[in-house]
Write an enzyme that holds these catalytic residues in place. Structure first.
Site, PDB file in Angstrom:
ATOM      1  N   HIS A 298     -40.405 -12.169  54.639  1.00 16.84           N
ATOM      2  CA  HIS A 298     -41.562 -12.925  55.138  1.00 16.84           C
ATOM      3  C   HIS A 298     -42.639 -12.982  54.064  1.00 16.84           C
ATOM      4  O   HIS A 298     -42.783 -12.048  53.257  1.00 16.84           O
ATOM      5  CB  HIS A 298     -42.160 -12.260  56.386  1.00 16.84           C
ATOM      6  CG  HIS A 298     -41.249 -12.172  57.562  1.00 16.84           C
ATOM      7  ND1 HIS A 298     -40.706 -13.282  58.156  1.00 16.84           N
ATOM      8  CD2 HIS A 298     -40.797 -11.099  58.262  1.00 16.84           C
ATOM      9  CE1 HIS A 298     -39.954 -12.895  59.192  1.00 16.84           C
ATOM     10  NE2 HIS A 298     -39.987 -11.579  59.262  1.00 16.84           N
TER      11      HIS A 298
ATOM     12  N   ALA B 181     -44.151 -13.124  60.186  1.00 12.85           N
ATOM     13  CA  ALA B 181     -43.803 -13.174  61.614  1.00 12.85           C
ATOM     14  C   ALA B 181     -45.001 -12.910  62.508  1.00 12.85           C
ATOM     15  O   ALA B 181     -45.205 -13.601  63.515  1.00 12.85           O
ATOM     16  CB  ALA B 181     -42.690 -12.172  61.906  1.00 12.85           C
ATOM     17  N   SER B 182     -45.801 -11.908  62.166  1.00 15.82           N
ATOM     18  CA  SER B 182     -46.943 -11.583  63.027  1.00 15.82           C
ATOM     19  C   SER B 182     -47.999 -12.681  63.009  1.00 15.82           C
ATOM     20  O   SER B 182     -48.816 -12.773  63.934  1.00 15.82           O
ATOM     21  CB  SER B 182     -47.565 -10.252  62.602  1.00 15.82           C
ATOM     22  OG  SER B 182     -48.061 -10.325  61.278  1.00 15.82           O
TER      23      SER B 182
ATOM     24  N   HIS C  45     -36.749 -13.845  66.327  1.00 12.97           N
ATOM     25  CA  HIS C  45     -37.845 -13.006  65.839  1.00 12.97           C
ATOM     26  C   HIS C  45     -39.125 -13.308  66.605  1.00 12.97           C
ATOM     27  O   HIS C  45     -39.644 -14.418  66.537  1.00 12.97           O
ATOM     28  CB  HIS C  45     -38.063 -13.254  64.349  1.00 12.97           C
ATOM     29  CG  HIS C  45     -38.671 -12.087  63.627  1.00 12.97           C
ATOM     30  ND1 HIS C  45     -39.816 -11.455  64.065  1.00 12.97           N
ATOM     31  CD2 HIS C  45     -38.287 -11.434  62.498  1.00 12.97           C
ATOM     32  CE1 HIS C  45     -40.107 -10.461  63.236  1.00 12.97           C
ATOM     33  NE2 HIS C  45     -39.189 -10.428  62.278  1.00 12.97           N
TER      34      HIS C  45
ATOM     35  N   TYR D 254     -41.019  -5.901  68.686  1.00 20.00           N
ATOM     36  CA  TYR D 254     -39.931  -6.429  67.877  1.00 20.00           C
ATOM     37  C   TYR D 254     -38.583  -5.878  68.330  1.00 20.00           C
ATOM     38  O   TYR D 254     -37.614  -6.618  68.524  1.00 20.00           O
ATOM     39  CB  TYR D 254     -40.134  -6.075  66.399  1.00 20.00           C
ATOM     40  CG  TYR D 254     -41.140  -6.923  65.647  1.00 20.00           C
ATOM     41  CD1 TYR D 254     -42.086  -7.718  66.299  1.00 20.00           C
ATOM     42  CD2 TYR D 254     -41.166  -6.915  64.259  1.00 20.00           C
ATOM     43  CE1 TYR D 254     -43.004  -8.463  65.603  1.00 20.00           C
ATOM     44  CE2 TYR D 254     -42.084  -7.671  63.540  1.00 20.00           C
ATOM     45  CZ  TYR D 254     -43.012  -8.445  64.216  1.00 20.00           C
ATOM     46  OH  TYR D 254     -43.910  -9.190  63.508  1.00 20.00           O
TER      47      TYR D 254
ATOM     48  N   HIS E 174     -33.645  -6.336  62.495  1.00 17.82           N
ATOM     49  CA  HIS E 174     -33.955  -4.919  62.685  1.00 17.82           C
ATOM     50  C   HIS E 174     -32.757  -4.149  63.222  1.00 17.82           C
ATOM     51  O   HIS E 174     -32.883  -3.286  64.090  1.00 17.82           O
ATOM     52  CB  HIS E 174     -35.172  -4.765  63.612  1.00 17.82           C
ATOM     53  CG  HIS E 174     -36.251  -5.773  63.343  1.00 17.82           C
ATOM     54  ND1 HIS E 174     -36.613  -6.738  64.257  1.00 17.82           N
ATOM     55  CD2 HIS E 174     -37.001  -5.993  62.242  1.00 17.82           C
ATOM     56  CE1 HIS E 174     -37.563  -7.511  63.730  1.00 17.82           C
ATOM     57  NE2 HIS E 174     -37.816  -7.076  62.502  1.00 17.82           N
TER      58      HIS E 174
ATOM     59  N   GLU F 119     -36.676  -6.884  54.857  1.00 13.42           N
ATOM     60  CA  GLU F 119     -38.014  -7.198  55.367  1.00 13.42           C
ATOM     61  C   GLU F 119     -39.062  -6.433  54.550  1.00 13.42           C
ATOM     62  O   GLU F 119     -39.998  -5.855  55.101  1.00 13.42           O
ATOM     63  CB  GLU F 119     -38.133  -6.892  56.869  1.00 13.42           C
ATOM     64  CG  GLU F 119     -39.280  -7.604  57.544  1.00 13.42           C
ATOM     65  CD  GLU F 119     -39.344  -7.356  59.048  1.00 13.42           C
ATOM     66  OE1 GLU F 119     -40.061  -8.107  59.719  1.00 13.42           O
ATOM     67  OE2 GLU F 119     -38.674  -6.435  59.547  1.00 13.42           O
TER      68      GLU F 119
END
Length: 356
Positions: free
Chosen positions: A8, A72-73, A178, A194, A223, A284
């Site tokens: 990311h 992602a966040s 995700h 997550y 993950h 990640e």
């Protein structure tokens, strides 16, 4: 090659977050939103944000290429409405495209979708098409919970999602399942939300018959699959009680797990429980867990170390590092082949040769 399927843009220049703050504040107060043209990030800023961060660590850890998507966040689909999400997704995707254009040998783009709670998922198709056809992106991130931790969308097996799946199949791109930021105080974003979502996605796929309708649809569960590998016996037993086919037939032609698991026992379990052909290397890096493990003296997210130490043959390691990613992301495979980078399993026979 060593392909990291889960990266990311967590180090984007500060101007991006400042623009987003202005956008969110404008929506909350009813003022006009800032124009995308008001965000000015030069190539030198982008280069600096990558060369000293992701690219430096990729070189140190011997990673050749990263599938690269917006942070992602930051997706935060629960914020604003579709217009807000659409403008934000377009900006974030363009930045990832610019990075991949600057470093085409090192990054391949994956799209953020302009999802918004209560809005039909077909509204995301135009941005997906733009990213794949205009930017050359090879995948997409799909948020199964745009509400931000309240789970008021239908399960992934529901026909609600079918228009997007049809387009994914047409474009031949996989989705990484995700979620984004949790706005539910019960669920820490990266420590609970997550991993809950990863586990939930696997169970939803068990309960439904999605892949009977879309036999070529591919999901990457990040993950390490959340709790799924650890409780694979429970899932097998539940599927059996539901009169579903064995999981190898029901799920594993379409579902894949990445290696964003930050300790050796977790990777060892993943490699023992999940077939090697369903495991994709990922780290990640510069993500949720950025520190150094005092038990090993190495960064938690230096996941290549775990793969090197796992009980895998050279051929299996080649599949995890490269072969599986090229199979799951066929557009990436096409791009690499066009550059003369064909898959050679024997190139992975020397363990750790490039690893510092």
């Amino acid at each position: 090659m060593i392909i990291d399927c889960h990266g990311h843009y967590t180090t984007a220049p500060a101007a991006l977050e400042a623009w987003r703050r202005r956008q969110v504040e404008a929506f909350g107060t009813g003022r006009p939103a800032p124009a995308a043209s008001e965000l000015r990030i030069g190539d030198d800023e982008l280069r600096e944000s990558i060369e000293g961060n992701q690219l430096r660590l990729m070189d140190e850890r011997g990673i050749d290429l990263t599938v690269f998507s917006p942070r992602a966040s930051f997706m935060a689909h629960h914020v604003g409405d579709f217009t807000v999400s659409s403008a934000w997704a377009a900006i974030c995707n363009e930045l990832c495209h610019r990075v991949s254009a600057m470093f085409p040998e090192r990054f391949a783009g994956a799209a953020m979708l302009p999802q918004s709670p209560g809005v039909p998922v077909a509204s995301c198709i135009a941005e997906l098409e733009r990213c794949v056809r205009d930017y050359g992106f090879v995948g997409v991130n799909l948020n199964p919970d745009p509400s931000g931790g309240f789970w008021n969308s239908p399960p992934l097996t529901d026909r609600h999602w079918y228009p997007l799946y049809e387009k994914m199949v047409e474009l031949d791109v996989p989705a990484m399942i995700h979620v984004s930021t949790s706005c539910n105080a019960c669920f820490h974003t990266t420590g609970a939300h997550y991993l809950n979502a990863d586990t939930t996605a696997v169970m939803q796929c068990i309960q439904g018959d999605l892949f009977a309708d879309f036999p070529t649809l591919r999901f990457v569960i990040p993950h390490g699959g959340g709790a799924a590998p650890y409780h694979w016996g429970r899932f097998r037993g539940l599927a059996q009680e539901m009169k579903k086919p064995p999981l190898a037939q029901h799920l594993l032609k379409n579902l894949f797990f990445d290696t964003c698991v930050y300790h050796q026992p977790g990777i060892d379990l993943l490699a023992r429980v999940i077939p090697v052909e369903n495991i994709l290397f990922a780290s990640e890096m510069i993500g949720a867990v950025r520190g150094i493990d005092p038990e090993t003296g190495h960064f938690y997210d230096d996941t290549r170390r775990y793969i090197e130490a796992a009980a895998l043959s050279a051929e299996q390691r080649a599949q995890v590092y490269e072969g599986n990613a090229r199979r799951v992301f066929p557009r990436l495979d096409t791009q690499l082949n066009a550059r003369g980078r064909r898959f050679d399993p024997s190139s992975h026979s020397t363990q750790g040769a490039r690893h510092a």
